[in-house]
Write a protein that holds these residues in place. Structure first.
Motif, PDB file in Angstrom:
ATOM      1  N   GLN A  57       0.825  -1.208   0.000  1.00 17.23           N
ATOM      2  CA  GLN A  57       0.000   0.000   0.000  1.00 17.23           C
ATOM      3  C   GLN A  57       0.862   1.263   0.000  1.00 17.23           C
ATOM      4  OE1 GLN A  57      -3.332  -0.240   2.966  1.00 17.23           O
ATOM      5  NE2 GLN A  57      -2.617  -2.344   3.192  1.00 17.23           N
ATOM      6  N   ALA A  58       1.992   1.220   0.696  1.00 22.15           N
ATOM      7  CA  ALA A  58       2.885   2.387   0.724  1.00 22.15           C
ATOM      8  C   ALA A  58       3.444   2.667  -0.664  1.00 22.15           C
ATOM      9  CB  ALA A  58       4.022   2.152   1.722  1.00 22.15           C
ATOM     10  N   TYR A  59       3.831   1.625  -1.374  1.00 26.06           N
ATOM     11  CA  TYR A  59       4.346   1.816  -2.729  1.00 26.06           C
ATOM     12  C   TYR A  59       3.259   2.364  -3.656  1.00 26.06           C
ATOM     13  CZ  TYR A  59       8.810  -0.382  -1.764  1.00 26.06           C
ATOM     14  OH  TYR A  59      10.059  -0.650  -1.268  1.00 26.06           O
ATOM     15  N   LEU A  60       2.056   1.826  -3.547  1.00 27.08           N
ATOM     16  CA  LEU A  60       0.975   2.276  -4.421  1.00 27.08           C
ATOM     17  C   LEU A  60       0.608   3.727  -4.142  1.00 27.08           C
ATOM     18  CD1 LEU A  60      -1.183  -0.972  -4.368  1.00 27.08           C
ATOM     19  CD2 LEU A  60       0.159  -0.084  -6.284  1.00 27.08           C
ATOM     20  N   ALA A  61       0.612   4.114  -2.867  1.00 24.99           N
ATOM     21  CA  ALA A  61       0.352   5.514  -2.534  1.00 24.99           C
ATOM     22  C   ALA A  61       1.455   6.403  -3.117  1.00 24.99           C
ATOM     23  CB  ALA A  61       0.267   5.690  -1.015  1.00 24.99           C
ATOM     24  N   HIS A  62       2.702   5.948  -3.048  1.00 22.04           N
ATOM     25  CA  HIS A  62       3.839   6.682  -3.610  1.00 22.04           C
ATOM     26  C   HIS A  62       3.670   6.888  -5.116  1.00 22.04           C
ATOM     27  CE1 HIS A  62       8.026   7.845  -4.294  1.00 22.04           C
ATOM     28  NE2 HIS A  62       8.150   6.869  -5.170  1.00 22.04           N
ATOM     29  N   LEU A  63       3.050   5.910  -5.778  1.00 24.77           N
ATOM     30  CA  LEU A  63       2.854   5.986  -7.229  1.00 24.77           C
ATOM     31  C   LEU A  63       1.571   6.706  -7.615  1.00 24.77           C
ATOM     32  CD1 LEU A  63       3.974   2.347  -8.080  1.00 24.77           C
ATOM     33  CD2 LEU A  63       5.314   4.438  -8.369  1.00 24.77           C
ATOM     34  N   GLY A  64       0.775   7.107  -6.617  1.00 27.10           N
ATOM     35  CA  GLY A  64      -0.441   7.856  -6.890  1.00 27.10           C
ATOM     36  C   GLY A  64      -1.681   7.012  -7.112  1.00 27.10           C
TER      37      GLY A  64
END
Length: 384
Positions: free
Chosen positions: A55-62
């Protein structure tokens, strides 16, 4: 080179690893060409469990998981025959189908400036001192100095993964179901793991209240039940009253289950001196963690973000990235490998279940031990 078009960066594969790399490169203004073999994205054999790291990576990618309708998962239930162990997860997980998530990531990559070509099948890749050459039908021939290889568990001629001591006698299956209202409500908020003879299954909700059943079984057991999905599910539900109840009156949403054979669980790529320095292996080309721990999607995202970030910050070689990535995931893959072996066979299953039922907190600790470390994530998420 005559007949070849030149590209700065090429990404082969539009799954989680490839699309995340394309997002990072495109957002930083680099020319990135992504080749995806499917004209339209499809469902994939995947547990579709998003840990807090994913989830942290996906949030980072928007990526807006709430807007995509991802389910919420806060509990883990482990079943063995008629027994049950229950524990709260150490984080709030989410459930979302790969078809929806992969499409969202590819669209985001395009919005960031990456070029995505669908329906391009990479037939072969050659690499030497002159660079990396790619033959992609019907797109044509490409020459590049930097290739991000994210073709999943499928090897490409010319750059096949070296053999390893990974487990490869497994068969994976996946089916989506529309459960009865009562069973959907009972499953809501949990992931349920069922241990059965020579395998295990995971059941959870994804978007739209759909239930994803994903399971792994030994080839020997699959052959024993007649090499059929019907025979396999009948065998499993006979030993699992819980799963039998969940699937009672359920509507299967695929004509037939998705499947994958010879899953190389435990594989971690070790760079070779002869490997092209501009080749970055991402996702399952870099490492394959057993599905029992639910960390595969976050590792795929980590590999794509880390490779792109290291390339942008340092213009590092593929070997540099592979060594860093191996350091980041080796411990988790080894632990998951051991858990996978224990979860597949009778004595190991019984011991694992009894320990988890006696000490439910152990399930939380195992979930934490198989996660990516914060320091590793910071390296991948750091801006160039």
């Amino acid at each position: 080179m005559s007949g070849y078009r030149t590209e700065e960066c090429v990404i082969v594969g539009g799954g989680l690893a490839g699309a995340s790399a394309a997002c990072v490169l495109g957002r930083e203004g680099r020319s990135a060409l992504l080749l995806e073999r499917d004209l339209q994205l499809r469902h994939k054999t995947c547990g579709e469990f998003l840990s807090v790291e994913a989830q942290a990576y996906l949030a980072h990618l928007g990526i807006d998981l709430e807007g995509l309708g991802a389910s919420q998962i806060s509990r883990l239930r482990l079943y063995h025959r008629e027994g049950q162990a229950d524990a709260e997860l150490p984080f709030l997980a989410r459930g979302l189908s790969r078809k929806v998530l992969d499409e969202a990531l590819l669209q985001k990559a395009v919005a960031y400036g990456a070029r995505v070509v669908r329906g391009a099948t990479v037939r072969s890749i050659a690499a030497d001192e002159a660079g990396i050459r790619i033959d992609a039908e019907p797109f044509g021939k490409i020459q590049t100095e930097t290739l991000f290889l994210a073709s999943g568990k499928h090897d490409v001629r010319g750059v096949k993964r070296p053999a390893s001591e990974s487990i490869n006698d497994l068969v994976g299956f996946k089916m989506h179901y529309r459960l009865s209202e009562h069973q959907r409500a009972a499953l809501d908020g949990a992931i349920e793991v069922v241990l059965f003879d020579e395998g295990y299954a995971g059941l959870q909700l994804i978007e739209g209240g759909i239930a994803n059943l994903c399971l792994v079984v030994s080839r020997n057991r699959f052959e024993h039940v007649g090499k059929s999905w019907t025979g396999l599910t009948e065998h499993i539900v006979r030993g699992s009253p819980l799963l039998a109840g969940r699937l009672r009156d359920a509507l299967a949403l695929f004509d037939k289950p998705l499947s994958i054979f010879q899953i190389p669980y435990g594989f971690v790529h070790q760079p070779e001196a002869i490997e092209a320095q501009g080749l970055f292996r991402l996702g399952d080309q870099m490492g394959v963690i057993p599905s029992f721990t639910g960390e595969g999607m976050s590792i795929a995202l980590h590999s794509g973000c880390l490779a792109a970030s290291m390339f942008l910050r340092h213009s590092c070689t593929g070997g540099d990235f592979h060594r860093k990535m191996a350091s980041d995931i080796r411990r988790q893959v080894r632990l998951a490998f051991l858990l996978n072996k224990a979860a597949r066979y009778g004595p190991g299953q019984s011991a694992l279940f009894q320990i988890c039922r006696t000490w439910p907190s152990l399930m939380r600790q195992v979930a934490a031990f198989t996660r990516l470390r914060e320091g590793s994530m910071q390296s991948a998420l750091a801006l160039p």
